[in-house]
Design an enzyme around this catalytic site. Structure first.
Site, PDB file in Angstrom:
ATOM      1  N   TYR A   3      18.439  28.167   9.780  1.00 34.27           N
ATOM      2  CA  TYR A   3      17.284  28.885  10.326  1.00 34.27           C
ATOM      3  C   TYR A   3      17.268  28.814  11.843  1.00 34.27           C
ATOM      4  O   TYR A   3      17.574  27.780  12.435  1.00 34.27           O
ATOM      5  CB  TYR A   3      15.989  28.296   9.768  1.00 34.27           C
ATOM      6  CG  TYR A   3      15.753  28.677   8.332  1.00 34.27           C
ATOM      7  CD1 TYR A   3      15.586  30.009   7.965  1.00 34.27           C
ATOM      8  CD2 TYR A   3      15.712  27.704   7.336  1.00 34.27           C
ATOM      9  CE1 TYR A   3      15.378  30.370   6.640  1.00 34.27           C
ATOM     10  CE2 TYR A   3      15.494  28.051   6.005  1.00 34.27           C
ATOM     11  CZ  TYR A   3      15.329  29.389   5.675  1.00 34.27           C
ATOM     12  OH  TYR A   3      15.126  29.745   4.368  1.00 34.27           O
ATOM     13  N   LYS A  55       0.844  -1.200   0.000  1.00 39.66           N
ATOM     14  CA  LYS A  55       0.000   0.000   0.000  1.00 39.66           C
ATOM     15  C   LYS A  55       0.880   1.252   0.000  1.00 39.66           C
ATOM     16  O   LYS A  55       2.104   1.150   0.146  1.00 39.66           O
ATOM     17  CB  LYS A  55      -0.944  -0.015   1.194  1.00 39.66           C
ATOM     18  CG  LYS A  55      -0.272  -0.058   2.546  1.00 39.66           C
ATOM     19  CD  LYS A  55      -1.322  -0.139   3.647  1.00 39.66           C
ATOM     20  CE  LYS A  55      -0.698  -0.037   5.003  1.00 39.66           C
ATOM     21  NZ  LYS A  55      -1.634   0.318   6.047  1.00 39.66           N
TER      22      LYS A  55
HETATM   23  C1  LIG Z   1      -4.069  -4.303   8.075  1.00 38.12           C
HETATM   24  C2  LIG Z   1      -2.586  -4.222   7.887  1.00 38.12           C
HETATM   25  N1  LIG Z   1      -1.884  -5.359   7.761  1.00 38.12           N
HETATM   26  C3  LIG Z   1      -0.537  -5.348   7.591  1.00 38.12           C
HETATM   27  C4  LIG Z   1       0.165  -4.162   7.549  1.00 38.12           C
HETATM   28  C5  LIG Z   1       1.671  -4.185   7.415  1.00 38.12           C
HETATM   29  O1  LIG Z   1       2.254  -3.678   8.561  1.00 38.12           O
HETATM   30  P1  LIG Z   1       3.851  -3.547   8.705  1.00 38.12           P
HETATM   31  O2  LIG Z   1       4.262  -2.570   7.688  1.00 38.12           O
HETATM   32  O3  LIG Z   1       4.055  -3.048  10.091  1.00 38.12           O
HETATM   33  O4  LIG Z   1       4.401  -4.900   8.449  1.00 38.12           O
HETATM   34  C6  LIG Z   1      -0.521  -2.961   7.684  1.00 38.12           C
HETATM   35  C7  LIG Z   1       0.210  -1.696   7.674  1.00 38.12           C
HETATM   36  O5  LIG Z   1      -0.047  -0.744   8.307  1.00 38.12           O
HETATM   37  C8  LIG Z   1      -1.935  -2.990   7.855  1.00 38.12           C
HETATM   38  O6  LIG Z   1      -2.641  -1.861   7.992  1.00 38.12           O
END
Ligand SMILES: Cc1ncc(COP(=O)(O)O)c(C=O)c1O
Length: 359
Positions: free
Chosen positions: A257, A35
């Site tokens: 800054y 994602k």
């Molecule tokens: C529902 C779900 N599963 C798995 C993951 C993967 O998590 P990670 O990146 O901590 O392995 C996420 C990430 O936020 C998530 O929202």
């Protein structure tokens, strides 16, 4: 428009990290979590790198899944937020996407879906994170409803939950969540999925049928007290920028800054063409490590929009000069150590930098 800071993605590291996830959970299938544009690593490219070795992908929303399908990715794709409206259902049907169902609103949409299609559904259990999911006591009823729903494929229902604190191995929270989930799903004989990266790496009892590693695929540790080397993970992204100025300052001179950092002695500094507009975290403190010419040095003063100043002392053998490249994180310097100094998490840094830079 291209800026001078550059990102390099290391495909072999991503494949290695997936292999590590599989070693940890040898009996589980894998949803590779890609994602947010694969945490800034480019979702389509990352899907291509993982494609021969993963069982499926997970993304957050329908538009992210569409990008993958349009690029020809034909493995199962789970949409972790599920459908938000009936248009999402049309797309999910057309593109054969698996939907997470976590809210009654989504059940109503399924009830009213006008076309004939049986969706692959994952029912989300709120085992204690209290973000998404149904309460444990309702799971059995909901499962039976879905199993007999004309718009649901009864052969492909899953149960899932998500951990709030799996990175904290000292806390009982994760065990409590595992117990709550197992109790809610007792005697429901369908595939189950609980583990994010921290779950994969630290909670064997949560591996179940499908794991969902994200951050570890990109070579970053989910734990604050264990670095990537200890976990045998490799950096998937290197972020570099060139030096555009090297100059001397006098004892007492203040840098940047708000003049937040004062030279304790006469010293040489270098300016690197990379700032928060490039995705370098604005809150990185003085002392944040930067790798250049074979070793670590440190950030001095505040991060500007498109520049940082670094300490160029102690480079007598290999003096820093204009045109040298500094590594802000990557193979030599973990993004975790930068995140720590910026009081943030590597997830945010990778997403910000990766999704800003497109070279
Ligand atoms: C529902 C779900 N599963 C798995 C993951 C993967 O998590 P990670 O990146 O901590 O392995 C996420 C990430 O936020 C998530 O929202």
């Amino acid at each position: 428009m291209k800026r001078s800071a550059r990102i390099t993605i290391h495909p072999e590291a991503i494949q290695h990290n997936l292999k590590r996830a599989k070693q940890c959970a040898p009996n589980a299938n894998v949803f590779s979590v890609i994602k947010a544009n694969a945490y800034g690593h480019n979702a389509v490219a990352t899907a291509g790198i993982l494609y021969p070795h993963t069982d499926a992908f997970a993304v957050s929303c329908i538009p992210e899944a569409v990008v993958l399908r349009e690029a020809g990715i034909d493995l199962p794709i789970k949409v972790l937020q599920g459908h938000q409206n009936s248009d999402d259902l049309h797309i999910a049907a057309e593109m054969d996407l698996r939907l997470m169902v976590h809210d009654v609103h989504q059940l109503t949409l399924l009830d009213h879906y006008s076309k004939k299609h049986q969706f692959d559904i994952t029912l989300k259990v709120d085992s204690g994170m209290h973000r998404l999911g149904f309460q444990p006591e309702h799971i059995r009823t909901l499962f039976n409803k879905l199993k007999n729903h004309s718009q649901v494929n009864p052969e492909n229902i899953m149960l899932a939950t998500h951990f709030s604190s799996a990175d904290d191995v000292e806390s009982n929270t994760t065990l409590d969540q595992i117990n709550t989930f197992n109790k809610a799903c007792k005697d429901i004989n369908v595939p189950k999925s609980l583990s994010n990266s921290a779950g994969v790496l630290a909670w064997k009892e949560a591996h179940a049928d499908w794991i969902r590693p994200g951050i570890m695929l990109y070579g970053s540790s989910p734990f604050s007290n264990k670095d990537r080397d200890a976990l045998d993970l490799q950096a998937a992204m290197t972020f570099e920028a060139p030096v555009i100025s090297v100059h001397s300052l006098k004892k007492g001179d203040c840098i940047g800054y708000a003049k937040s950092w004062q030279c304790p002695k006469d010293m040489t500094v270098a300016v690197v063409a990379c700032g928060y507009a490039d995705g370098f975290p604005r809150h990185a403190a003085s002392g944040t490590p930067v790798w250049i010419n074979g070793k670590n040095t440190e950030l001095l003063g505040r991060v500007s929009m498109d520049m940082i100043v670094i300490n160029a002392n102690e480079y007598t053998d290999n003096p820093i000069k204009v045109g040298d490249w500094a590594e802000l994180w990557g193979k030599n310097l973990s993004v975790d150590s930068v995140a720590q100094k910026a009081e943030t998490i590597p997830y945010e840094i990778l997403c910000n930098a990766g999704n800003l830079r497109r070279n």
